[in-house]
Design an enzyme around this catalytic site. Structure first.
Site, PDB file in Angstrom:
ATOM      1  CG  ASP A 175     -68.523 -18.334  18.506  1.00  0.00           C
ATOM      2  OD1 ASP A 175     -69.164 -18.491  19.553  1.00  0.00           O
ATOM      3  OD2 ASP A 175     -67.349 -17.888  18.490  1.00  0.00           O
ATOM      4  CB  SER A 176     -72.504 -21.840  21.034  1.00  0.00           C
ATOM      5  OG  SER A 176     -73.649 -21.073  20.702  1.00  0.00           O
TER       6      SER A 176
ATOM      7  CG  ASP B 182     -70.839 -14.917  18.472  1.00  0.00           C
ATOM      8  OD1 ASP B 182     -70.220 -13.894  18.829  1.00  0.00           O
ATOM      9  OD2 ASP B 182     -70.881 -15.956  19.157  1.00  0.00           O
TER      10      ASP B 182
ATOM     11  CE  LYS C 123     -71.617 -13.347  21.713  1.00  0.00           C
ATOM     12  NZ  LYS C 123     -70.258 -13.871  21.889  1.00  0.00           N
TER      13      LYS C 123
ATOM     14  CD  GLU D 117     -65.860 -15.218  22.307  1.00  0.00           C
ATOM     15  OE1 GLU D 117     -64.743 -15.648  22.677  1.00  0.00           O
ATOM     16  OE2 GLU D 117     -66.823 -15.979  22.072  1.00  0.00           O
TER      17      GLU D 117
ATOM     18  CD  GLU E 272     -69.645 -18.050  28.201  1.00  0.00           C
ATOM     19  OE1 GLU E 272     -69.634 -17.305  27.189  1.00  0.00           O
ATOM     20  OE2 GLU E 272     -69.645 -19.293  28.129  1.00  0.00           O
TER      21      GLU E 272
HETATM   22  O1  KIV Z   1     -71.731 -18.405  21.072  1.00  0.00           O
HETATM   23  C1  KIV Z   1     -72.565 -18.270  21.977  1.00  0.00           C
HETATM   24  O2  KIV Z   1     -73.579 -18.962  22.032  1.00  0.00           O
HETATM   25  C2  KIV Z   1     -72.290 -17.262  22.992  1.00  0.00           C
HETATM   26  C3  KIV Z   1     -73.197 -17.228  24.180  1.00  0.00           C
HETATM   27  C4  KIV Z   1     -72.868 -18.337  25.088  1.00  0.00           C
HETATM   28  C5  KIV Z   1     -73.164 -15.907  24.869  1.00  0.00           C
HETATM   29  O3  KIV Z   1     -71.370 -16.516  22.876  1.00  0.00           O
END
Ligand code: KIV
Length: 288
Positions: free
Chosen positions: A51-52, A90, A120, A122, A189
């Protein structure tokens, strides 16, 4: 390669084997088809459509606003570019926290509509229950502890986590709970290297670090950070392996200069017409 010369997609068992063999797992983010083709060719093991993306490709100021539909569109593009690496989707902020039902429904969309191998989520706490529910629905889950950007405000901003014994202990407990819930992998992280080493000793699942030292079973970095595309502030743990933004800027500036000077396009960039056809066209136009 398999016997038939086709590429064998990696499986979760391959990651466990790498951990057992002490062979570092290489994970990277990607957000579109050309990047997926590049990271596949570079031989990475796992690709995370993080989600970056909210910040690296969609222009938001944090990961919080990105929607499920935006993430699915990017993830599908990456899926189309990958054969061998495992693909991790994500789940964005607000798409899984409220209930097990919501978490399972969102995870299923990432598998069904975007072809993800894993999803993924969090944090520890209530996320442990969500992880257990998604795993029970047959979808492999990656946990994420330490600095969790979706809830960075509650953590006091984008800063290293687990820097006191108590904070590190709480994080290790979250990690163990996520493993007990069935997570296949854990991302850690921005935590001290010493804490990662203690965590890796206690977990049987692979631990993928980002700003978490060299003792993790693998590393992940954001593609746009390591290639020097993203021009926002970079975390301490980012290493730039290229300056694609600089190269892109120079290329576009040169193009603009050449258009303005008339140097582009040259004859070789265009299409020709036989002179007899040109003459005929002129006659046709004159006869109108
Ligand atoms: O969203 C993302 O890119 C991440 C990574 C930094 C692990 O969660």
């Amino acid at each position: 390669m398999s016997v038939a010369g086709t590429v064998r997609p990696l499986a979760l068992g391959d990651l466990a084997a790498k951990k057992d063999a002490g062979e570092p797992i290489v994970m990277i983010t990607a957000y579109d088809h050309p990047s997926a083709r590049i990271v596949e060719e570079a031989g990475v093991d796992m690709v995370l459509v993080g989600d970056s993306a909210a910040m690296t490709v969609l222009g938001y100021s944090s990961t919080v606003p990105v929607t499920i539909d935006e993430m699915l569109m990017l993830t599908r593009a990456v899926r189309r570019g990958l054969t061998r690496p495992l693909l991790v989707g994500d789940l964005p902020f607000g798409s899984y926290e409220a209930s097990d039902e919501l978490a399972v429904a969102t995870a299923q969309r990432f598998v069904k509509e975007a072809g993800c191998d894993l999803v993924k989520i969090e944090r520890g706490g209530t996320t442990v229950d969500r992880a257990r529910a998604i795993v029970a629905a047959g979808i492999p889950v990656v946990g994420h502890v330490g600095l969790t950007p979706q809830t960075a405000t509650a953590l006091g901003g984008y800063r290293a986590q687990g820097r006191t014994a108590e904070a590190a202990l709480a994080m290790i407990d979250d990690a163990l709970a996520l493993q007990d819930a069935g997570c296949a992998l854990l991302v850690v992280e921005a935590v001290p290297a010493e804490v990662t080493a203690l965590l890796v000793e206690r977990l049987t699942i692979p631990v993928i670090g980002i700003g978490a030292g060299a003792d993790a079973d693998g590393q992940v970095l954001v593609l746009h950070d390591l290639l020097g595309i993203y021009d926002g502030p970079a975390a301490k743990f980012v290493k730039r392996y290229a300056d694609l933004r600089g190269a892109a800027l120079a290329g576009v500036e040169e193009y603009a200069r050449e258009v303005r000077s008339g140097a582009y396009p040259a004859a070789e960039h265009g299409y020709g017409m036989p002179s007899a056809e040109v003459a005929r066209l002129q006659e046709l136009l004159a006869g109108r």
